[in-house]
Design a protein around this motif. Structure first.
Motif, PDB file in Angstrom:
ATOM      1  N   ASP A 149       1.074  -0.999  -0.025  1.00  0.00           N
ATOM      2  CA  ASP A 149      -0.038   0.082  -0.138  1.00  0.00           C
ATOM      3  C   ASP A 149       0.684   1.346   0.088  1.00  0.00           C
ATOM      4  O   ASP A 149       0.994   1.811   1.100  1.00  0.00           O
ATOM      5  CB  ASP A 149      -0.729  -0.089   1.302  1.00  0.00           C
ATOM      6  N   PRO A 150       1.454   1.310  -0.954  1.00  0.00           N
ATOM      7  CA  PRO A 150       2.571   2.563  -1.257  1.00  0.00           C
ATOM      8  C   PRO A 150       2.054   3.954  -0.759  1.00  0.00           C
ATOM      9  O   PRO A 150       0.847   4.366  -0.843  1.00  0.00           O
ATOM     10  CB  PRO A 150       2.853   2.685  -2.689  1.00  0.00           C
ATOM     11  N   ILE A 151       3.057   4.621   0.040  1.00  0.00           N
ATOM     12  CA  ILE A 151       2.960   5.944   0.393  1.00  0.00           C
ATOM     13  C   ILE A 151       4.194   6.627   0.022  1.00  0.00           C
ATOM     14  O   ILE A 151       5.190   6.092  -0.146  1.00  0.00           O
ATOM     15  CB  ILE A 151       2.510   6.069   1.971  1.00  0.00           C
ATOM     16  N   GLU A 152       4.094   8.040   0.105  1.00  0.00           N
ATOM     17  CA  GLU A 152       5.561   8.809  -0.144  1.00  0.00           C
ATOM     18  C   GLU A 152       5.922   9.507   1.094  1.00  0.00           C
ATOM     19  O   GLU A 152       5.196   9.780   1.858  1.00  0.00           O
ATOM     20  CB  GLU A 152       4.912   9.840  -1.308  1.00  0.00           C
ATOM     21  N   ARG A 192      -8.840   8.610   8.458  1.00  0.00           N
ATOM     22  CA  ARG A 192      -8.404   7.082   8.463  1.00  0.00           C
ATOM     23  C   ARG A 192      -7.113   6.911   7.590  1.00  0.00           C
ATOM     24  O   ARG A 192      -7.080   7.452   6.323  1.00  0.00           O
ATOM     25  CB  ARG A 192      -9.450   5.960   8.431  1.00  0.00           C
ATOM     26  N   GLY A 193      -6.398   5.956   8.083  1.00  0.00           N
ATOM     27  CA  GLY A 193      -5.334   5.676   7.099  1.00  0.00           C
ATOM     28  C   GLY A 193      -4.233   6.559   6.586  1.00  0.00           C
ATOM     29  O   GLY A 193      -3.830   7.592   7.637  1.00  0.00           O
ATOM     30  N   SER A 194      -3.347   6.356   5.503  1.00  0.00           N
ATOM     31  CA  SER A 194      -2.532   7.297   5.157  1.00  0.00           C
ATOM     32  C   SER A 194      -2.727   8.809   5.018  1.00  0.00           C
ATOM     33  O   SER A 194      -1.808   9.558   5.242  1.00  0.00           O
ATOM     34  CB  SER A 194      -1.716   6.839   3.899  1.00  0.00           C
ATOM     35  N   ALA A 195      -3.935   8.900   4.777  1.00  0.00           N
ATOM     36  CA  ALA A 195      -4.257  10.745   4.694  1.00  0.00           C
ATOM     37  C   ALA A 195      -4.032  11.171   5.907  1.00  0.00           C
ATOM     38  O   ALA A 195      -4.187  12.516   5.853  1.00  0.00           O
ATOM     39  CB  ALA A 195      -5.588  10.593   3.964  1.00  0.00           C
ATOM     40  N   SER A 196      -4.256  10.665   7.014  1.00  0.00           N
ATOM     41  CA  SER A 196      -4.256  11.057   8.241  1.00  0.00           C
ATOM     42  C   SER A 196      -2.933  11.286   8.883  1.00  0.00           C
ATOM     43  O   SER A 196      -2.561  11.775  10.203  1.00  0.00           O
ATOM     44  CB  SER A 196      -5.106  10.417   9.351  1.00  0.00           C
ATOM     45  N   HIS A 204       7.554   7.805   9.813  1.00  0.00           N
ATOM     46  CA  HIS A 204       7.767   6.576  10.593  1.00  0.00           C
ATOM     47  C   HIS A 204       6.945   5.360   9.732  1.00  0.00           C
ATOM     48  O   HIS A 204       7.435   4.059   9.578  1.00  0.00           O
ATOM     49  CB  HIS A 204       6.959   6.486  11.756  1.00  0.00           C
ATOM     50  N   ARG A 205       5.773   5.867   9.109  1.00  0.00           N
ATOM     51  CA  ARG A 205       4.981   4.945   8.349  1.00  0.00           C
ATOM     52  C   ARG A 205       5.769   4.546   7.060  1.00  0.00           C
ATOM     53  O   ARG A 205       5.647   3.301   6.480  1.00  0.00           O
ATOM     54  CB  ARG A 205       3.579   5.388   8.033  1.00  0.00           C
ATOM     55  N   TRP A 206       6.509   5.479   6.503  1.00  0.00           N
ATOM     56  CA  TRP A 206       6.977   5.119   5.333  1.00  0.00           C
ATOM     57  C   TRP A 206       8.160   4.071   5.376  1.00  0.00           C
ATOM     58  O   TRP A 206       8.493   3.038   4.554  1.00  0.00           O
ATOM     59  CB  TRP A 206       7.718   6.495   4.643  1.00  0.00           C
ATOM     60  N   VAL A 207       8.847   4.148   6.398  1.00  0.00           N
ATOM     61  CA  VAL A 207       9.941   3.096   6.833  1.00  0.00           C
ATOM     62  C   VAL A 207       9.617   1.851   7.102  1.00  0.00           C
ATOM     63  O   VAL A 207      10.160   0.874   6.501  1.00  0.00           O
ATOM     64  CB  VAL A 207      10.790   3.844   8.033  1.00  0.00           C
ATOM     65  N   GLY A 208       8.380   1.823   7.883  1.00  0.00           N
ATOM     66  CA  GLY A 208       7.785   0.615   8.286  1.00  0.00           C
ATOM     67  C   GLY A 208       8.671  -0.194   9.119  1.00  0.00           C
ATOM     68  O   GLY A 208       9.611   0.347   9.703  1.00  0.00           O
ATOM     69  N   GLY A 209       8.161  -1.504   9.112  1.00  0.00           N
ATOM     70  CA  GLY A 209       9.014  -2.470  10.119  1.00  0.00           C
ATOM     71  C   GLY A 209       8.672  -2.037  11.630  1.00  0.00           C
ATOM     72  O   GLY A 209       7.782  -1.503  12.201  1.00  0.00           O
ATOM     73  N   VAL A 210       9.979  -2.270  12.254  1.00  0.00           N
ATOM     74  CA  VAL A 210       9.736  -1.911  13.572  1.00  0.00           C
ATOM     75  C   VAL A 210       9.809  -0.450  13.829  1.00  0.00           C
ATOM     76  O   VAL A 210       9.564   0.112  15.012  1.00  0.00           O
ATOM     77  CB  VAL A 210      11.424  -2.189  14.470  1.00  0.00           C
ATOM     78  N   MET A 211       9.784   0.557  12.816  1.00  0.00           N
ATOM     79  CA  MET A 211       9.714   1.938  13.024  1.00  0.00           C
ATOM     80  C   MET A 211       8.445   2.403  13.247  1.00  0.00           C
ATOM     81  O   MET A 211       7.932   3.494  13.661  1.00  0.00           O
ATOM     82  CB  MET A 211      10.328   2.761  11.790  1.00  0.00           C
ATOM     83  N   VAL A 212       7.418   1.386  13.376  1.00  0.00           N
ATOM     84  CA  VAL A 212       5.974   1.548  13.451  1.00  0.00           C
ATOM     85  C   VAL A 212       5.791   1.183  14.838  1.00  0.00           C
ATOM     86  O   VAL A 212       5.780   0.094  15.152  1.00  0.00           O
ATOM     87  CB  VAL A 212       4.925   1.073  12.625  1.00  0.00           C
ATOM     88  N   GLY A 213       5.617   2.201  15.966  1.00  0.00           N
ATOM     89  CA  GLY A 213       5.376   1.796  17.296  1.00  0.00           C
ATOM     90  C   GLY A 213       6.342   2.385  18.196  1.00  0.00           C
ATOM     91  O   GLY A 213       7.336   2.798  17.777  1.00  0.00           O
ATOM     92  N   GLY A 214       6.140   1.929  19.392  1.00  0.00           N
ATOM     93  CA  GLY A 214       6.795   2.482  20.676  1.00  0.00           C
ATOM     94  C   GLY A 214       8.226   1.974  20.536  1.00  0.00           C
ATOM     95  O   GLY A 214       9.124   2.799  21.061  1.00  0.00           O
ATOM     96  N   ALA A 215       8.411   1.002  19.863  1.00  0.00           N
ATOM     97  CA  ALA A 215       9.844   0.234  19.783  1.00  0.00           C
ATOM     98  C   ALA A 215      10.645   0.865  18.626  1.00  0.00           C
ATOM     99  O   ALA A 215      11.763   0.106  18.258  1.00  0.00           O
ATOM    100  CB  ALA A 215       9.948  -1.200  20.174  1.00  0.00           C
ATOM    101  N   SER A 216      10.215   1.915  17.998  1.00  0.00           N
ATOM    102  CA  SER A 216      10.852   2.355  16.852  1.00  0.00           C
ATOM    103  C   SER A 216      12.413   2.554  17.014  1.00  0.00           C
ATOM    104  O   SER A 216      12.986   2.775  16.053  1.00  0.00           O
ATOM    105  CB  SER A 216      10.117   3.629  16.298  1.00  0.00           C
TER     106      SER A 216
END
Length: 288
Positions: A149-152, A192-196, A204-216
């Motif tokens: 679900d690509p984002i920029e 909701r979702g990427s628009a927000s 953080h969302r673009w990097v994904g993986g562990v970068m999403v959440g408190g343990a980023s």
């Protein structure tokens, strides 16, 4: 004497190596995982009880400024030539540009499980096993740009949208506030979702993986990202010199945010400093 934080794309080969080696040594000593643990502990959301300091609150910026300074102090005990570089995600926007190089942070995760296989922080290298997190994963993961679900990454225009706001923050002092520089930069939006997701949050969302959440913090790019966020705050401070951290005082009696946010001259847990103490960094570091 103030030291300099540089753009990661301008680091020499030797500077990259020194930064990486200092991070790996901090991890080997067990100190790095304490930073991950602290960020997890202080990631308190709107819907939770108690004081919010690190996120969804006015102190988002001074809290992370102090967090960065503590990490930098630890790195400089290992190598006093090291400072945290910043990643300008409005300019270095591809998965092959800095900081995603083999000699720095490594690249994207593999398609099957998003495990990072390249660079010094790859699990296979044996130097970067995740020990603190919100899941049981042992290896660093990334999903740069989100394959399914690509984002920029945020653009310069989106950052300018935050920069032009003269007010630092406003009631209700949380993720719902629609005006104020802090939340425009932190990036909690409506819908909701990427628009927000805006600016900081979108990265953080673009990097994904562990970068999403408190343990980023488990991904070293966390520090480069927040160094740039800190630089943006510095630029905002210069542009809007008459505007200061808000709230100046605690919200009034009966306000649901009373006791849930840190006012300008109150201590900022877990440290013995106030947001006011952290507004000027000129005597400690500067940006190239």
């Amino acid at each position: 004497m103030a030291y300099t934080r540089k753009d990661v794309s301008t680091l020499t080969r030797a500077e990259r190596r020194r930064f990486v080696m200092a991070l790996l040594e901090l991890k080997r000593r067990g100190e790095y995982d304490e930073f991950v643990r602290m960020h997890v502990e202080y990631y308190v959301a709107d819907g939770e009880r108690g004081l919010r300091t690190a996120h969804m609150a006015p102190s988002f910026l001074p809290w992370h400024r102090k967090f960065l300074l503590d990490l930098e102090k630890a790195l400089r005990r290992i190598d006093d030539s090291v400072s945290v570089p910043y990643w300008d995600w409005t300019r270095d926007r591809t998965t092959s540009s800095a900081p995603w190089t083999e000699d720095l942070l490594g690249g994207n995760g593999r398609p099957s499980d998003r495990q990072v296989m390249t660079g010094p922080f790859a699990y296979a290298q044996g130097n970067w096993t995740l020990k603190v997190g919100v899941t049981d994963g042992k290896f660093l993961t990334r999903d740069l740009g989100r394959a399914r679900d690509p984002i920029e990454l945020p653009t310069r225009g989106e950052l300018d949208w935050a920069m032009k706001e003269p007010l630092y923050d406003a009631s209700p002092w949380d993720s719902r506030v629609t005006k104020g520089f802090r939340n425009r930069l932190e990036g909690w939006g409506t819908g909701r979702g990427s628009a927000s997701w805006h600016n900081h949050n979108r990265v953080h969302r673009w990097v994904g993986g562990v970068m999403v959440g408190g343990a980023s913090v488990n991904d070293p790019v966390f520090w480069l990202h927040h160094a740039f966020v800190d630089l943006v705050w510095s630029r905002w401070q210069r542009r809007h010199r008459e505007h200061r951290y808000l709230p100046a005082r605690q919200p009034g009696p009966g306000d649901p945010q009373r006791g849930r946010v840190v006012a300008r001259h109150e201590k900022l847990p877990p440290w013995d400093v106030t947001p006011n103490d952290l507004e000027d960094h000129a005597s400690i570091y500067r940006y190239a």
